[in-house]
Design an enzyme around this catalytic site. Structure first.
Site, PDB file in Angstrom:
ATOM      1  N   CYS A 133      28.047  12.770  72.685  1.00 55.70           N
ATOM      2  CA  CYS A 133      27.257  12.366  73.850  1.00 55.70           C
ATOM      3  C   CYS A 133      27.380  10.845  74.061  1.00 55.70           C
ATOM      4  O   CYS A 133      28.329  10.219  73.574  1.00 55.70           O
ATOM      5  CB  CYS A 133      25.801  12.806  73.707  1.00 55.70           C
ATOM      6  SG  CYS A 133      24.930  12.845  75.305  1.00 55.70           S
ATOM      7  N   ASP A 202      17.110  12.007  70.498  1.00 55.36           N
ATOM      8  CA  ASP A 202      16.102  12.078  71.558  1.00 55.36           C
ATOM      9  C   ASP A 202      14.707  12.140  70.954  1.00 55.36           C
ATOM     10  O   ASP A 202      13.755  11.640  71.549  1.00 55.36           O
ATOM     11  CB  ASP A 202      16.389  13.289  72.441  1.00 55.36           C
ATOM     12  CG  ASP A 202      17.683  13.095  73.198  1.00 55.36           C
ATOM     13  OD1 ASP A 202      17.644  12.624  74.336  1.00 55.36           O
ATOM     14  OD2 ASP A 202      18.751  13.343  72.607  1.00 55.36           O
ATOM     15  N   LYS A 213      21.557  15.726  71.382  1.00 60.11           N
ATOM     16  CA  LYS A 213      22.361  16.515  72.313  1.00 60.11           C
ATOM     17  C   LYS A 213      22.947  17.756  71.657  1.00 60.11           C
ATOM     18  O   LYS A 213      23.454  17.681  70.532  1.00 60.11           O
ATOM     19  CB  LYS A 213      23.479  15.617  72.872  1.00 60.11           C
ATOM     20  CG  LYS A 213      24.366  16.237  73.921  1.00 60.11           C
ATOM     21  CD  LYS A 213      23.619  16.747  75.125  1.00 60.11           C
ATOM     22  CE  LYS A 213      22.722  15.715  75.776  1.00 60.11           C
ATOM     23  NZ  LYS A 213      21.915  16.252  76.886  1.00 60.11           N
TER      24      LYS A 213
HETATM   25  P1  RI2 Z   1      19.950   6.517  73.705  1.00 61.31           P
HETATM   26  C1  RI2 Z   1      20.786  11.564  75.300  1.00 61.31           C
HETATM   27  O1  RI2 Z   1      20.210  12.667  75.965  1.00 61.31           O
HETATM   28  C2  RI2 Z   1      21.686  11.977  74.148  1.00 61.31           C
HETATM   29  O2  RI2 Z   1      21.245  13.136  73.472  1.00 61.31           O
HETATM   30  C3  RI2 Z   1      21.630  10.727  73.292  1.00 61.31           C
HETATM   31  O3  RI2 Z   1      22.077  10.931  71.975  1.00 61.31           O
HETATM   32  C4  RI2 Z   1      20.147  10.407  73.381  1.00 61.31           C
HETATM   33  O4  RI2 Z   1      19.786  10.700  74.735  1.00 61.31           O
HETATM   34  C5  RI2 Z   1      19.743   9.019  73.007  1.00 61.31           C
HETATM   35  O5  RI2 Z   1      20.254   8.076  73.897  1.00 61.31           O
HETATM   36  P2  RI2 Z   1      20.466  12.926  77.544  1.00 61.31           P
HETATM   37  O6  RI2 Z   1      19.428  12.133  78.296  1.00 61.31           O
HETATM   38  O7  RI2 Z   1      18.478   6.332  73.830  1.00 61.31           O
HETATM   39  O8  RI2 Z   1      21.875  12.552  77.894  1.00 61.31           O
HETATM   40  O9  RI2 Z   1      20.444   6.132  72.340  1.00 61.31           O
HETATM   41  O10 RI2 Z   1      20.232  14.422  77.716  1.00 61.31           O
HETATM   42  O11 RI2 Z   1      20.726   5.838  74.817  1.00 61.31           O
END
Ligand code: RI2
Length: 326
Positions: A133, A202, A213
């Site tokens: 991700c 998350d 993810k």
């Molecule tokens: P940061 C994202 O979820 C991913 O799962 C990623 O690992 C996590 O958020 C954390 O992101 P999504 O919003 O806070 O893409 O480290 O479903 O940027």
């Protein structure tokens, strides 16, 4: 007909929509946007009493909260701003809310920078990381390592269905990190070339389970089998306080069209969309148990997953009530 629901500013509705549609995505970015939206609500409020003002803020927080259920950074951000806003008059409350939101956003940025430096300590010159991700916390570790002069390479998983790996690849290339983009199914094949699996989170539960993810848990199993360490980079706003009292983290299920468009579905089944016997599932996250995680990197240092609860208690105490739930 009179409507007694507190007014929510259009800008808050817009932010909520952008979070729900994932135009704004990533746990940290969602928290940042939510804090900014509460500040905007405070600035635009026409409430004449402190009670009405607080009612509007709670309604705005609720609208933002209901967008995506898994990333705890969102309720943590809302709680920080709402609970911390103080004042006897509307103008005091307004100023306090805006200041609190600004402080939250600044702290978020600082925490990520600090976390990046902590995580960079794990990376040696010449290391290869595999990412899943797009996580700004995970990439902050790579960025800090590169800034320290280390040569880091990345094997980047596409991360179906939304291909956020492309965002990670773009960012890494901006920092001149050599990138190999692979389909998700190729991860096991490439793990022999990898020194660290580096992912974000998350939500992190009190037992050290990592919610990230979809695909993270399978990657962690593969990495364990190959002896590759799994590092989770997560600021402390990703710690889920409710899990200290036994609550589980809700896993978001998203629209099936992200996996299979209606046109592709029609082609696949050749039939009636309502009754074609085909089910498409699209869970956005999964849970990696602590035994498959080597370290959680935060702005307060690195922790074995099993000990993260100590930090959680220190930071959150036992308060887990939602501030809009009064
Ligand atoms: P940061 C994202 O979820 C991913 O799962 C990623 O690992 C996590 O958020 C954390 O992101 P999504 O919003 O806070 O893409 O480290 O479903 O940027």
């Amino acid at each position: 007909m009179s409507d007694h629901r507190p007014a929510v500013a259009p800008v808050v509705e817009e932010t909520a929509e952008q979070i729900a549609s994932m135009e704004i995505r990533g746990a940290a970015a969602i928290a940042d946007a939510a804090a900014a939206a509460l500040a905007a609500q405070a600035e635009r409020s026409e409430a004449t009493t402190p009670e009405a003002f607080r009612g509007e803020l709670r309604a705005a927080a609720k609208a933002l909260y209901e967008t995506r259920p898994t990333a705890v950074s969102l309720p943590n951000a809302l709680r920080y701003v709402l609970v911390g806003a103080e004042g006897e008059t509307v103008s005091e409350l307004r100023a306090s809310t805006v200041a609190r939101a600004e402080r939250f956003r600044a702290d978020l940025e600082d925490a990520q920078e600090t976390l990046g430096r902590v995580g960079a300590n794990r990376l040696r010159d010449g290391d290869v990381v595999m990412t899943h991700c797009h996580s700004t916390d995970a990439l902050a570790c790579v960025k800090a390592a590169v800034e320290e002069g280390k040569r880091i390479e990345a094997i980047v998983k596409e991360t179906r269905p939304r291909n956020q790996g492309h965002i990670a690849a773009r960012e890494l290339r901006e920092w001149d990190v050599p990138v190999t983009l692979i389909v998700d199914n190729a991860a096991h094949r490439y793990l022999d070339e990898v020194d660290h699996v580096l992912v974000g989170a998350d939500s992190i539960a009190a037992d050290g389970s990592v919610v990230n993810k979809i695909g993270t848990s399978g990657l962690a199993v593969s990495a364990r089998e190959r002896g590759v360490p799994i590092v989770v980079a997560a600021q402390t706003i990703k710690l889920h306080p409710d899990t200290m009292t036994g609550h589980t983290v809700e896993i978001e299920t998203r629209d099936e069209a992200e996996v299979l468009s209606p046109a592709d579905r029609r082609e696949l089944t050749g039939g009636d969309l309502d009754d074609d016997g085909l089910t498409v599932e699209n869970p956005a996250f999964d849970v990696t148990p602590p035994r498959h995680v080597d370290a959680i990197v935060t702005e307060h240092g690195q922790f074995p997953p099993e000990s993260i609860v100590t930090l959680m208690r220190e930071l959150f105490g036992e308060t887990t009530r939602e501030p809009w739930d009064r």
